[in-house]
Design a protein around this motif. Structure first.
Motif, mmCIF file in Angstrom:
data_model
loop_
_atom_site.group_PDB
_atom_site.id
_atom_site.type_symbol
_atom_site.label_atom_id
_atom_site.label_comp_id
_atom_site.label_asym_id
_atom_site.label_seq_id
_atom_site.Cartn_x
_atom_site.Cartn_y
_atom_site.Cartn_z
ATOM 1 N N GLU A 8 0.836 -1.188 0.000
ATOM 2 C CA GLU A 8 0.000 0.000 0.000
ATOM 3 C C GLU A 8 0.882 1.253 0.000
ATOM 4 N N ASN A 9 0.253 2.423 -0.301
ATOM 5 C CA ASN A 9 0.982 3.689 -0.303
ATOM 6 C C ASN A 9 1.462 4.072 1.088
ATOM 7 N N GLN A 167 -7.798 8.550 -1.053
ATOM 8 C CA GLN A 167 -8.583 7.899 -2.100
ATOM 9 C C GLN A 167 -8.406 8.629 -3.432
ATOM 10 N N GLU A 170 -5.102 7.727 -4.929
ATOM 11 C CA GLU A 170 -5.170 6.404 -5.567
ATOM 12 C C GLU A 170 -5.866 6.492 -6.915
ATOM 13 N N HIS A 171 -6.935 7.267 -6.995
ATOM 14 C CA HIS A 171 -7.618 7.444 -8.277
ATOM 15 C C HIS A 171 -6.689 8.081 -9.306
ATOM 16 N N GLN A 173 -3.365 7.936 -9.396
ATOM 17 C CA GLN A 173 -2.334 6.971 -9.780
ATOM 18 C C GLN A 173 -2.876 5.910 -10.730
ATOM 19 N N ASP A 174 -4.135 5.507 -10.529
ATOM 20 C CA ASP A 174 -4.671 4.310 -11.187
ATOM 21 C C ASP A 174 -5.621 4.612 -12.337
ATOM 22 N N LYS A 270 4.910 5.563 -8.332
ATOM 23 C CA LYS A 270 4.964 5.116 -6.936
ATOM 24 C C LYS A 270 6.147 5.762 -6.224
#
Length: 288
Positions: A8-9, A167, A170-171, A173-174, A270
């Protein structure tokens, strides 16, 4: 499933925490990963989890049915009546729930977020996305405060800001991975503002408009992290270090995105372990 915690981050249950906290946080993580793996269709093949939840093996890819079965098992965690929970991760959750006097609402929020993922794949406004984060992310911080016995209205407010920010990070990054699942967590109003289409997000690399959009979303996430960061200074001891790790994980990830010139389409930027450690130190100096 639990071994994914190391990727995880931010640290999920680092070694410096009391053993009881580590066990409780890993129990929460196991539940959260199980919910997400159901919602994303990432359960181990073979249908074993479906059987553990009381379903037929052929329902291993029926996500709504699996989420319903998981919710039923969650209610067994909170019930004193036999039989107890069926899934081993849910049985592991029981002692944490009782020891920390946790309530069902945060867990139900995480399940509902994954139900929403089955119905909604695009978000029109930032307000819509923030409401989704209220279900998908904020319960995690509230549970951490519950496990550590530090909940208060102000700390919950600050925690919500941090969790929504994480959150959003994460959005950011992904983007490419989410698009592969036919999901876009970038508000349509922002895409329109920057002249970005879904076809632009499917490109191998991001053009100037995509990178400008990502920079805008990253700035928003960074502001939310800053808003919630005083949570770190409101607690003491090893919990302070844990919460600094959460904030630093988000900040280091945003630094990695910036270092990639906000081009997230080739893959999620990352942070390195060194950059994370440096940011933990910086966060403690600022907020401690």
């Amino acid at each position: 499933m639990l071994d994914q915690a190391a990727h995880e981050n931010f640290p999920v249950a680092p070694f410096f925490l009391p053993r009881a906290w580590r066990a409780d946080l890993m129990a929460l993580y196991g539940f959260a990963r199980l919910v997400d793996d159901i919602g994303d269709g990432d359960l181990a093949p073979g249908g074993g989890d479906a059987v553990l939840l009381g379903l037929d093996r052929v329902q291993y890819d029926d996500r709504p049915a699996l989420l319903d079965a998981l919710e039923a098992d969650l209610h067994r965690v909170f019930s004193d009546r036999a039989p107890g929970p069926k899934h081993p991760l849910m049985r592991r959750l029981g002692p944490t729930v009782r020891r920390c006097a946790l309530t069902p609402e945060p867990f139900l929020g995480l399940i509902e977020a994954n139900r929403q993922d089955q119905r909604i794949s695009r978000y029109g406004t930032y307000g819509d996305l923030a409401a989704y984060c209220e279900l998908s992310a904020n319960p995690v911080g509230r549970l951490v405060l519950g496990v550590t016995g530090t909940s208060s209205p102000e700390r919950i407010r600050l925690s919500d800001a941090i969790c929504t920010a994480l959150q959003l990070v994460e959005h950011i990054q992904d983007v490419a991975e989410d698009l592969g699942r036919d999901r876009i967590y970038l508000p349509a109003e922002d895409m329109k503002r920057f002249g970005v289409t879904e076809a632009d997000l499917a490109a191998p690399t991001g053009g100037a408009s995509v990178r400008a959009l990502i920079a805008f979303e990253a700035e928003r996430a960074g502001e939310l992290l800053d808003e919630g960061a005083p949570l770190v200074g409101s607690v003491h001891g090893r919990l302070k270090l844990l919460l600094a790790g959460f904030v630093a994980g988000g900040r280091a990830a945003l630094q990695a995105v910036a270092a990639a010139d906000h081009d997230v389409l080739p893959g999620p930027p990352k942070p390195t372990k060194l950059s994370l450690l440096r940011e933990v130190g910086a966060t403690l100096r600022r907020e401690g």
